[in-house]
Design a protein around this motif. Structure first.
Motif, mmCIF file in Angstrom:
data_model
loop_
_atom_site.group_PDB
_atom_site.id
_atom_site.type_symbol
_atom_site.label_atom_id
_atom_site.label_comp_id
_atom_site.label_asym_id
_atom_site.label_seq_id
_atom_site.Cartn_x
_atom_site.Cartn_y
_atom_site.Cartn_z
ATOM 1 N N LYS A 45 45.106 40.575 42.497
ATOM 2 C CA LYS A 45 44.316 39.532 41.844
ATOM 3 C C LYS A 45 45.148 38.815 40.791
ATOM 4 C CE LYS A 45 39.846 41.848 42.415
ATOM 5 N NZ LYS A 45 38.646 42.380 41.709
ATOM 6 N N GLU A 46 44.708 37.611 40.462
ATOM 7 C CA GLU A 46 45.325 36.891 39.355
ATOM 8 C C GLU A 46 45.216 37.720 38.081
ATOM 9 O OE1 GLU A 46 44.654 32.178 40.463
ATOM 10 O OE2 GLU A 46 43.153 33.228 39.276
ATOM 11 N N ASN A 47 46.214 37.562 37.211
ATOM 12 C CA ASN A 47 46.268 38.255 35.928
ATOM 13 C C ASN A 47 46.456 39.758 36.072
ATOM 14 O OD1 ASN A 47 46.366 37.869 33.098
ATOM 15 N ND2 ASN A 47 44.314 38.712 32.875
ATOM 16 N N GLU A 48 46.968 40.214 37.222
ATOM 17 C CA GLU A 48 47.354 41.607 37.407
ATOM 18 C C GLU A 48 48.870 41.691 37.538
ATOM 19 O OE1 GLU A 48 43.453 43.563 39.642
ATOM 20 O OE2 GLU A 48 45.318 43.283 40.754
ATOM 21 N N LYS A 49 49.421 42.875 37.293
ATOM 22 C CA LYS A 49 50.861 43.067 37.416
ATOM 23 C C LYS A 49 51.206 43.598 38.795
ATOM 24 C CE LYS A 49 54.899 45.196 35.269
ATOM 25 N NZ LYS A 49 55.405 46.170 34.271
ATOM 26 N N MET A 84 53.932 39.716 36.103
ATOM 27 C CA MET A 84 52.517 39.392 36.021
ATOM 28 C C MET A 84 52.190 38.233 36.958
ATOM 29 S SD MET A 84 50.877 41.438 34.026
ATOM 30 C CE MET A 84 49.346 40.499 33.872
ATOM 31 N N ILE A 85 51.055 38.348 37.634
ATOM 32 C CA ILE A 85 50.548 37.257 38.467
ATOM 33 C C ILE A 85 49.715 36.354 37.572
ATOM 34 C CG2 ILE A 85 49.179 36.653 40.476
ATOM 35 C CD1 ILE A 85 51.659 38.232 41.186
ATOM 36 N N ASN A 86 50.105 35.089 37.433
ATOM 37 C CA ASN A 86 49.384 34.209 36.514
ATOM 38 C C ASN A 86 48.115 33.647 37.145
ATOM 39 O OD1 ASN A 86 50.034 31.825 38.022
ATOM 40 N ND2 ASN A 86 52.050 31.783 37.052
ATOM 41 N N HIS A 87 47.372 32.872 36.364
ATOM 42 C CA HIS A 87 46.071 32.373 36.800
ATOM 43 C C HIS A 87 46.169 31.149 37.711
ATOM 44 C CE1 HIS A 87 43.013 34.845 34.899
ATOM 45 N NE2 HIS A 87 43.775 34.919 33.821
ATOM 46 N N ASP A 88 47.367 30.728 38.035
ATOM 47 C CA ASP A 88 47.523 29.590 38.943
ATOM 48 C C ASP A 88 48.144 30.014 40.268
ATOM 49 O OD1 ASP A 88 46.583 27.747 36.988
ATOM 50 O OD2 ASP A 88 48.546 27.840 36.014
ATOM 51 N N ALA A 89 48.140 31.323 40.547
ATOM 52 C CA ALA A 89 48.890 31.834 41.694
ATOM 53 C C ALA A 89 48.016 32.176 42.901
ATOM 54 C CB ALA A 89 49.691 33.067 41.285
ATOM 55 N N ILE A 112 52.201 38.463 49.998
ATOM 56 C CA ILE A 112 51.433 38.786 48.795
ATOM 57 C C ILE A 112 50.242 37.837 48.736
ATOM 58 C CG2 ILE A 112 51.499 39.120 46.318
ATOM 59 C CD1 ILE A 112 53.426 40.912 47.856
ATOM 60 N N ARG A 113 49.040 38.368 48.927
ATOM 61 C CA ARG A 113 47.822 37.559 48.885
ATOM 62 C C ARG A 113 47.148 37.734 47.528
ATOM 63 N NH1 ARG A 113 45.408 38.594 55.006
ATOM 64 N NH2 ARG A 113 47.005 37.346 56.092
ATOM 65 N N VAL A 114 47.105 36.643 46.775
ATOM 66 C CA VAL A 114 46.576 36.669 45.414
ATOM 67 C C VAL A 114 45.156 36.108 45.419
ATOM 68 C CG1 VAL A 114 46.906 35.902 43.048
ATOM 69 C CG2 VAL A 114 48.904 36.366 44.489
ATOM 70 N N GLU A 115 44.226 36.935 44.953
ATOM 71 C CA GLU A 115 42.818 36.539 44.893
ATOM 72 C C GLU A 115 42.533 35.789 43.600
ATOM 73 O OE1 GLU A 115 38.440 38.707 44.535
ATOM 74 O OE2 GLU A 115 40.153 39.819 45.347
#
Length: 204
Positions: A45-49, A84-89, A112-115
């Protein structure tokens, strides 16, 4: 080098012969035997490492180098790392690993699938000073940081549109609650509106 002895027989003579065999070393590819994910698709998910690592070895004891690339850009040159996965990813990304002994390389790849993660609308309400009798008209963004439409609600004396026609008896400090909603999450904050007497405008 190896010396091999053998005999040849023609029915009369049995000479003993020798031949020297030289076996040349052949470089072997690095071997990857464990990694942070055995699956080709990684959900996050977004905002996860995202922590990633690999365990590898080289049968020739050569020094190995590592290169991790996310969507073609190098993000690490270590056997383990993270970011970190940012909020625009939100969306699908390609993570690639190249392990090399300087001659041969071994490659691994993951999707890598980012929710998407919804964020509550942000409110940054600064104090507002107006003259008595002026119209207060709050100008607020129509979308939040995720691009979602924002619906506002205001406490009195602001109306549904965020307006207030001040009168000549309204001087003072008025703290008014403002709510912002994207349909899922709501943020509340206070704005301080300070009408002042017109004749005081000449003084600091």
């Amino acid at each position: 080098r190896y010396v091999v002895t053998f005999t040849a027989h023609d029915g009369e003579f049995n000479p003993e012969l020798r031949v020297e065999v030289e076996v040349l070393e052949t470089n072997q590819k690095p071997a990857v035997f464990r990694s942070f994910s055995e699956q080709d698709i990684v959900q996050i998910k977004e905002n996860e490492k995202l922590d990633f690592w690999v365990e590898s070895e080289d049968a020739d004891d050569d020094t190995l180098t590592y290169r991790w690339e996310l969507d073609g850009e190098i993000v690490s040159r270590s056997s383990e790392s993270g970011f970190m996965i940012n909020h625009d990813a939100a969306g699908e990304h390609n993570l690639t690993l190249v392990v090399s002994d300087s001659e041969l390389k071994e490659t691994r790849a993951w999707k890598i699938r980012v929710e998407n993660v919804n964020r509550a609308p942000a409110l940054a309400l600064l104090p507002l000073t107006v003259r008595e009798g002026e119209l207060v008209n709050l100008s607020l963004p129509m979308t939040d940081q995720d691009g979602d439409p924002v619906i506002y609600s205001f406490a009195s004396p602001l109306d549904e549109q965020g307006r207030w026609q001040t009168g000549y008896e309204d001087a003072g400090n008025h703290k008014i609650t403002v709510s912002a909603s994207d349909g899922q999450l709501t943020t509340e904050d206070e704005i301080e509106i300070i009408p002042y007497h017109a004749f005081l405008s000449r003084f600091p």
